[in-house]
Motif scaffolding. Sequence first.
Motif, PDB file in Angstrom:
ATOM      1  N   LEU A 101      73.946  34.233  75.344  1.00 45.16           N
ATOM      2  CA  LEU A 101      74.363  34.707  76.544  1.00 45.16           C
ATOM      3  C   LEU A 101      74.055  36.237  76.825  1.00 45.16           C
ATOM      4  N   ARG A 102      73.579  36.431  77.947  1.00 44.27           N
ATOM      5  CA  ARG A 102      73.224  37.713  78.121  1.00 44.27           C
ATOM      6  C   ARG A 102      73.889  38.042  79.533  1.00 44.27           C
ATOM      7  N   CYS A 103      74.338  39.249  79.733  1.00 49.58           N
ATOM      8  CA  CYS A 103      75.322  39.815  81.114  1.00 49.58           C
ATOM      9  C   CYS A 103      74.818  40.994  81.341  1.00 49.58           C
ATOM     10  N   SER A 116      60.374  40.842  89.040  1.00 53.54           N
ATOM     11  CA  SER A 116      59.872  40.448  87.797  1.00 53.54           C
ATOM     12  C   SER A 116      61.034  40.574  86.598  1.00 53.54           C
ATOM     13  N   PRO A 117      62.276  39.992  86.913  1.00 50.81           N
ATOM     14  CA  PRO A 117      63.148  40.366  86.017  1.00 50.81           C
ATOM     15  C   PRO A 117      62.979  40.068  84.554  1.00 50.81           C
ATOM     16  N   GLU A 118      63.367  40.684  83.693  1.00 49.03           N
ATOM     17  CA  GLU A 118      62.957  40.698  82.187  1.00 49.03           C
ATOM     18  C   GLU A 118      63.995  39.665  81.515  1.00 49.03           C
ATOM     19  N   LEU A 119      63.967  39.431  80.423  1.00 50.71           N
ATOM     20  CA  LEU A 119      64.949  38.643  79.610  1.00 50.71           C
ATOM     21  C   LEU A 119      64.789  37.177  79.830  1.00 50.71           C
ATOM     22  N   HIS A 120      63.966  36.427  80.589  1.00 46.52           N
ATOM     23  CA  HIS A 120      63.834  35.433  80.818  1.00 46.52           C
ATOM     24  C   HIS A 120      63.403  34.426  79.801  1.00 46.52           C
ATOM     25  N   ARG A 121      64.261  33.585  79.533  1.00 46.93           N
ATOM     26  CA  ARG A 121      64.242  32.455  78.558  1.00 46.93           C
ATOM     27  C   ARG A 121      64.471  30.985  79.293  1.00 46.93           C
ATOM     28  N   ASP A 122      64.602  30.068  78.760  1.00 44.47           N
ATOM     29  CA  ASP A 122      65.036  28.851  79.123  1.00 44.47           C
ATOM     30  C   ASP A 122      66.411  28.913  79.278  1.00 44.47           C
ATOM     31  N   ASP A 123      67.060  29.732  80.548  1.00 44.79           N
ATOM     32  CA  ASP A 123      68.309  30.043  80.716  1.00 44.79           C
ATOM     33  C   ASP A 123      68.687  29.471  82.193  1.00 44.79           C
ATOM     34  N   TYR A 124      70.106  29.320  82.268  1.00 48.11           N
ATOM     35  CA  TYR A 124      70.535  29.308  83.681  1.00 48.11           C
ATOM     36  C   TYR A 124      71.006  30.540  83.876  1.00 48.11           C
ATOM     37  N   CYS A 167      74.291  47.953  96.575  1.00 47.86           N
ATOM     38  CA  CYS A 167      74.885  46.732  96.201  1.00 47.86           C
ATOM     39  C   CYS A 167      75.096  47.021  94.838  1.00 47.86           C
ATOM     40  N   GLU A 168      75.917  46.156  94.293  1.00 45.93           N
ATOM     41  CA  GLU A 168      76.395  46.147  92.642  1.00 45.93           C
ATOM     42  C   GLU A 168      76.597  44.534  92.474  1.00 45.93           C
ATOM     43  N   ILE A 169      75.874  43.981  91.395  1.00 43.06           N
ATOM     44  CA  ILE A 169      75.686  42.839  91.165  1.00 43.06           C
ATOM     45  C   ILE A 169      76.320  42.495  89.565  1.00 43.06           C
ATOM     46  N   VAL A 170      76.579  41.241  89.122  1.00 38.90           N
ATOM     47  CA  VAL A 170      76.453  40.806  87.856  1.00 38.90           C
ATOM     48  C   VAL A 170      75.336  39.832  87.725  1.00 38.90           C
ATOM     49  N   ILE A 171      74.767  39.781  86.805  1.00 36.66           N
ATOM     50  CA  ILE A 171      73.991  38.617  86.365  1.00 36.66           C
ATOM     51  C   ILE A 171      73.988  38.411  84.934  1.00 36.66           C
ATOM     52  N   VAL A 172      74.249  36.838  84.889  1.00 38.20           N
ATOM     53  CA  VAL A 172      74.446  36.358  83.505  1.00 38.20           C
ATOM     54  C   VAL A 172      73.488  35.129  83.210  1.00 38.20           C
ATOM     55  N   HIS A 173      72.750  35.247  82.103  1.00 41.97           N
ATOM     56  CA  HIS A 173      72.029  34.250  81.605  1.00 41.97           C
ATOM     57  C   HIS A 173      72.890  33.475  80.522  1.00 41.97           C
ATOM     58  N   LEU A 174      72.821  32.397  80.962  1.00 43.06           N
ATOM     59  CA  LEU A 174      73.453  31.378  79.704  1.00 43.06           C
ATOM     60  C   LEU A 174      72.433  30.380  79.122  1.00 43.06           C
ATOM     61  N   ARG A 175      72.040  30.605  78.048  1.00 39.52           N
ATOM     62  CA  ARG A 175      71.007  29.503  77.359  1.00 39.52           C
ATOM     63  C   ARG A 175      71.471  28.035  77.709  1.00 39.52           C
ATOM     64  N   LYS A 176      70.225  27.406  77.971  1.00 36.82           N
ATOM     65  CA  LYS A 176      70.536  25.944  78.150  1.00 36.82           C
ATOM     66  C   LYS A 176      70.566  25.278  76.861  1.00 36.82           C
ATOM     67  N   GLU A 177      71.180  24.058  76.853  1.00 30.73           N
ATOM     68  CA  GLU A 177      71.266  23.148  75.802  1.00 30.73           C
ATOM     69  C   GLU A 177      69.859  22.857  75.283  1.00 30.73           C
ATOM     70  N   LYS A 178      69.583  22.405  74.055  1.00 29.29           N
ATOM     71  CA  LYS A 178      68.318  21.911  73.584  1.00 29.29           C
ATOM     72  C   LYS A 178      68.006  20.751  74.261  1.00 29.29           C
ATOM     73  N   ARG A 179      66.976  20.645  74.853  1.00 30.46           N
ATOM     74  CA  ARG A 179      66.443  19.437  75.790  1.00 30.46           C
ATOM     75  C   ARG A 179      66.021  18.271  74.732  1.00 30.46           C
ATOM     76  N   PHE A 180      65.905  18.416  73.454  1.00 34.29           N
ATOM     77  CA  PHE A 180      65.344  17.205  72.834  1.00 34.29           C
ATOM     78  C   PHE A 180      66.168  17.377  71.321  1.00 34.29           C
TER      79      PHE A 180
END
Length: 180
Positions: A101-103, A116-124, A167-180
Amino acid sequence: MMSPTNELICDFSILRDLRKRANMSIARLSGLCGVSASVISKLERNQTTAEMETLFRIARVFGLTLSDLISLAENRRAHCVSSVRYLSGDFHFDRVAYSNLRCMHAVAPAGATVSSPELHRDDYELCWVLKGKLLFTLPEESHELCAGQSIQFDALLPHTYKALEDCEIVIVHLRKEKRF
């Protein structure tokens, strides 16, 4: 309080919880998995360790994989981290990060963009607008979000945030479950 050197790695008292939820005695669990009642009792009280085969056999009774059971038993002590400040596009961020999780909390003046937001993995990714108005754009769609609104999407999709008002925002990155 236990020091890090003698801290439990796994707390198998979770077995007692699983067993009670299934309305099962230790003797019944023992009969179903072929592990002695004394070993199960000692595991539930964290008085012994178990081999993978033993844990596998117990996990199967509850419809779990070995990794599911170990994950449930993993010591659940709190993890504290400090925030990190950074600038991305014209947005000012504070971020806390954990393995799953990243918040981020961000503020931006009207007209600010980040594409080009940083920190992108296979997340929601979830974006929640706390104050102001934000234009959120994906390849095939756009959404105007006002204070109190949020959006969730696949973080791997190219996307852009544009502040239509301060504006003021909160962004949450939640790691997806393993896909295999």
